[in-house]
Design a protein around this motif. Structure first.
Motif, PDB file in Angstrom:
ATOM      1  N   ILE A 182      17.939  32.927  41.291  1.00 52.00           N
ATOM      2  CA  ILE A 182      17.801  32.197  39.957  1.00 52.00           C
ATOM      3  C   ILE A 182      16.724  31.574  39.998  1.00 52.00           C
ATOM      4  O   ILE A 182      16.013  31.307  38.948  1.00 52.00           O
ATOM      5  N   ARG A 183      16.182  30.744  40.955  1.00 52.14           N
ATOM      6  CA  ARG A 183      15.177  29.793  41.124  1.00 52.14           C
ATOM      7  C   ARG A 183      13.736  30.718  40.814  1.00 52.14           C
ATOM      8  O   ARG A 183      12.879  30.183  40.226  1.00 52.14           O
ATOM      9  N   LEU A 184      13.813  31.894  41.248  1.00 47.87           N
ATOM     10  CA  LEU A 184      12.799  32.454  41.220  1.00 47.87           C
ATOM     11  C   LEU A 184      12.713  33.702  39.766  1.00 47.87           C
ATOM     12  O   LEU A 184      11.655  34.226  39.662  1.00 47.87           O
ATOM     13  N   GLY A 185      13.890  33.397  38.936  1.00 44.55           N
ATOM     14  CA  GLY A 185      13.895  33.889  37.579  1.00 44.55           C
ATOM     15  C   GLY A 185      14.187  35.318  37.485  1.00 44.55           C
ATOM     16  O   GLY A 185      14.090  35.965  36.242  1.00 44.55           O
ATOM     17  N   ALA A 186      15.501  35.722  38.024  1.00 46.63           N
ATOM     18  CA  ALA A 186      16.122  36.893  38.094  1.00 46.63           C
ATOM     19  C   ALA A 186      16.863  36.851  36.597  1.00 46.63           C
ATOM     20  O   ALA A 186      17.359  35.680  36.227  1.00 46.63           O
ATOM     21  N   VAL A 187      16.580  37.993  36.063  1.00 45.94           N
ATOM     22  CA  VAL A 187      17.363  38.087  34.724  1.00 45.94           C
ATOM     23  C   VAL A 187      18.639  38.171  35.038  1.00 45.94           C
ATOM     24  O   VAL A 187      19.569  37.613  34.088  1.00 45.94           O
ATOM     25  N   TYR A 188      19.439  38.943  35.929  1.00 47.17           N
ATOM     26  CA  TYR A 188      20.748  39.100  36.201  1.00 47.17           C
ATOM     27  C   TYR A 188      20.733  39.299  37.688  1.00 47.17           C
ATOM     28  O   TYR A 188      19.961  39.757  38.343  1.00 47.17           O
ATOM     29  N   TYR A 189      22.139  39.193  38.306  1.00 40.61           N
ATOM     30  CA  TYR A 189      22.423  39.520  39.638  1.00 40.61           C
ATOM     31  C   TYR A 189      23.544  40.194  39.575  1.00 40.61           C
ATOM     32  O   TYR A 189      24.619  39.859  39.342  1.00 40.61           O
ATOM     33  N   LEU A 190      23.481  41.541  39.908  1.00 40.20           N
ATOM     34  CA  LEU A 190      24.576  42.489  39.908  1.00 40.20           C
ATOM     35  C   LEU A 190      25.126  42.838  41.602  1.00 40.20           C
ATOM     36  O   LEU A 190      24.206  43.109  42.348  1.00 40.20           O
ATOM     37  N   VAL A 191      26.134  42.562  41.740  1.00 40.80           N
ATOM     38  CA  VAL A 191      26.763  42.771  43.067  1.00 40.80           C
ATOM     39  C   VAL A 191      27.097  44.258  43.063  1.00 40.80           C
ATOM     40  O   VAL A 191      28.121  44.568  42.346  1.00 40.80           O
ATOM     41  N   LYS A 192      26.613  45.026  44.246  1.00 36.98           N
ATOM     42  CA  LYS A 192      27.186  46.335  44.560  1.00 36.98           C
ATOM     43  C   LYS A 192      28.594  46.211  44.950  1.00 36.98           C
ATOM     44  O   LYS A 192      29.050  45.435  45.730  1.00 36.98           O
ATOM     45  N   PRO A 193      29.494  47.194  44.896  1.00 36.05           N
ATOM     46  CA  PRO A 193      29.308  48.297  43.788  1.00 36.05           C
ATOM     47  C   PRO A 193      29.803  47.892  42.430  1.00 36.05           C
ATOM     48  O   PRO A 193      30.388  46.976  42.225  1.00 36.05           O
ATOM     49  N   PHE A 194      29.251  48.631  41.611  1.00 40.33           N
ATOM     50  CA  PHE A 194      29.527  48.499  40.054  1.00 40.33           C
ATOM     51  C   PHE A 194      29.100  49.769  39.230  1.00 40.33           C
ATOM     52  O   PHE A 194      28.455  50.667  40.088  1.00 40.33           O
TER      53      PHE A 194
END
Length: 224
Positions: free
Chosen positions: A93-105
């Motif tokens: 988040i601090r680095l500017g991630a657009v989103y964080y998807l946790v595997k598996p999806f």
């Protein structure tokens, strides 16, 4: 076209992500990197717009790539990882991630997040003045649908706002919705923003002679 670089140490998973991206317009895979060193080199050579970034790489953490790219040359990135620790999430988040998807999806979730990103990107390219209303609307696009069950069981007033937008032959501003329903503009704007997050209506920015954007809303059915 949104040029997308996949960074994942697992060759099979990287190939699967590339295949998925080809099914989501206007995303185009421009390469696959399997280490930090390879990713750094490919970012320089292919200049992607977006990274799908794994964190567990053989020569370090995927976020170290972003730390070294911060500035004008940094592409947007979505973290795709099995890492579930809150420190990784916080750093992303601090680095500017657009989103964080946790595997598996599944493919549907990937498509949903990429579509939300595409809508945000389109909105930013159209915006010229960052009023609070514009900022709220753009962040609403990035949050994506808040209710994956669609428009069932919507609050009464929200359902009326949705119906008004859907029945209009032309995109409507918040003032137009408010006047048709006899509610305040602030109330209409609040429900419109929520409907955008639910992916039940679309937002477009219309620039008048003064250059200030007017937010207009229309049914998502018009894009099908």
């Amino acid at each position: 076209m949104i040029r997308t670089l996949i960074v994942d140490d697992d060759y099979r998973i990287a190939k699967a992500h590339s295949s998925s991206i080809r099914r989501i317009d206007p995303f185009v895979p421009v390469g696959e990197a399997h280490s930090l060193a390879e990713a750094r080199a490919m970012v320089r050579t292919v200049q992607p717009d977006l990274l799908l970034l794994d964190l567990y790489l053989p020569d370090g953490n995927g976020l170290d790539l972003i730390s070294g790219l911060r500035g004008a040359g940094q592409p947007d990135f979505i973290v795709i990882t099995a890492a579930r620790d809150i420190d990784s999430v916080r750093r992303a988040i601090r680095l500017g991630a657009v989103y964080y998807l946790v595997k598996p999806f599944g493919f549907a979730q990937l498509r949903e997040e990429l579509t939300a990103y595409r809508r945000l990107r389109d909105g930013l390219s159209e915006a010229e003045v960052a009023s609070q209303e514009t900022v709220d609307a753009l962040y609403g696009l990035l949050r994506g649908p808040a209710n994956r069950a669609g428009d069932r069981r919507l609050p009464t007033t929200m359902a009326q706002v949705l119906s008004t937008v859907r029945e209009s032959a032309e995109p409507l501003p918040a003032t137009g919705v408010a006047e048709r329903l006899g509610i305040s503009r602030a109330t209409a704007q609040r429900y419109l923003a929520d409907l955008v997050r639910r992916d039940l209506i679309d937002l477009s920015l219309n620039y008048g002679t003064a250059g200030r954007p007017e937010h207009r809303y229309h049914s998502t059915e018009k894009r099908r």
